[in-house]
Design an enzyme around this catalytic site. Structure first.
Site: not given
Ligand code: PGA
Length: 250
Positions: A9-11, A95, A97, A166, A172, A212, A233-234
């Site tokens: 997930n590159w956000k 998600h 966010e 999640e 994150g 994470s 993510g990251g």
């Protein structure tokens, strides 16, 4: 045996050119890997470029959200037919966010999930508790409620969804759920799917862990009986770390 899925997930990261370069690097590194499914979800503005960079490869393309209407006066929104036209196979819905900052609710996620399924897209439906909820002992209640309401009125079609657990406190933050904490919630979710849709569908449905996930913890998380891969993510923003995580699913 459920096949594992590792999704990036590159956000809100990467321009179209950066995204195409990242996708090409991933494509090259996983070209001979066939032990799990690999998916990347770039921002909307990069879907076309990434789709071209991945054409003919074993890496699938997904979007990070969508609207339920197929077309019309909905400024700023993107529809399922638009995603399909770009060869998206998946769409992330709900998600945390989106829930925390952009008004996504179980009801809107449910509506979008149904539309995505009808359009032949695989929805990745995200659920997870906050730190406060976990500390108050509400994890099971909160997550069950999110699963039940986000998947409301679906039974057999749940087979064609992916559920992503999640925990909000792990996204994150560098704080990962322990393998036991994650497995406990995954088993609970699978049990819930069994109640809703029966044992066959519960055994078939893919349940991802996100929060994470890194190359050094992916193997132990993916080794849990009810964890079928990850939503990353990251660590998905660098080809090397993402591919290490992909390989941990093999
Ligand atoms: P993270 O994000 O891997 O950076 O924690 C996961 C996600 O939000 O899907």
């Amino acid at each position: 045996m459920r096949r594992k899925l590792v999704a990036g997930n590159w956000k809100m990261n990467t321009t179209a050119a950066e995204a195409a370069a990242l996708a090409s690097a991933i494509r090259e590194k996983v070209a001979s890997f066939d032990k799990a499914d690999v998916l990347v979800c770039p921002p909307f503005t990069a879907l076309d470029a990434v789709g071209k960079a991945l054409a003919g490869s074993n890496v699938r393309l997904g979007a990070q959200t969508m609207y339920w209407e197929p077309a019309g006066a909905h400024t700023g929104e993107i529809s399922a037919p638009m995603l399909q036209a770009l060869d998206c196979a998946y769409v992330i819905l709900g998600h945390s966010e989106r829930r925390a900052r952009f008004g996504a609710t179980n009801q809107t996620v449910n509506r979008k999930t149904k539309v995505a399924l009808e359009a032949g897209l695989t929805p990745i439906v995200c659920v997870g508790e906050t730190l406060e909820q976990r500390e108050a002992g509400q994890t099971e209640t909160v997550v069950s409620d999110m699963v039940q309401n986000s998947l409301a009125e679906l039974t057999d079609a749940i087979r064609n969804t992916v559920i992503a657990y999640e925990p909000v406190w792990a996204i994150g933050t560098g704080k990962t759920a322990t393998p036991d904490q994650a497995q406990e919630v995954h088993a609970m979710i699978r049990g819930l799917v069994e109640k809703i849709a029966g044992a066959t569908i519960a055994q078939a449905v893919t349940i991802l862990y996100g929060g994470s996930v890194k190359p050094d913890n992916a193997g132990i998380l993916f080794g849990q009986p009810d964890i079928d891969g990850g939503l990353i993510g990251g660590a998905a923003l660098k080809a090397d770390s993402f591919v290490e995580i992909v390989e941990a699913a093999g």
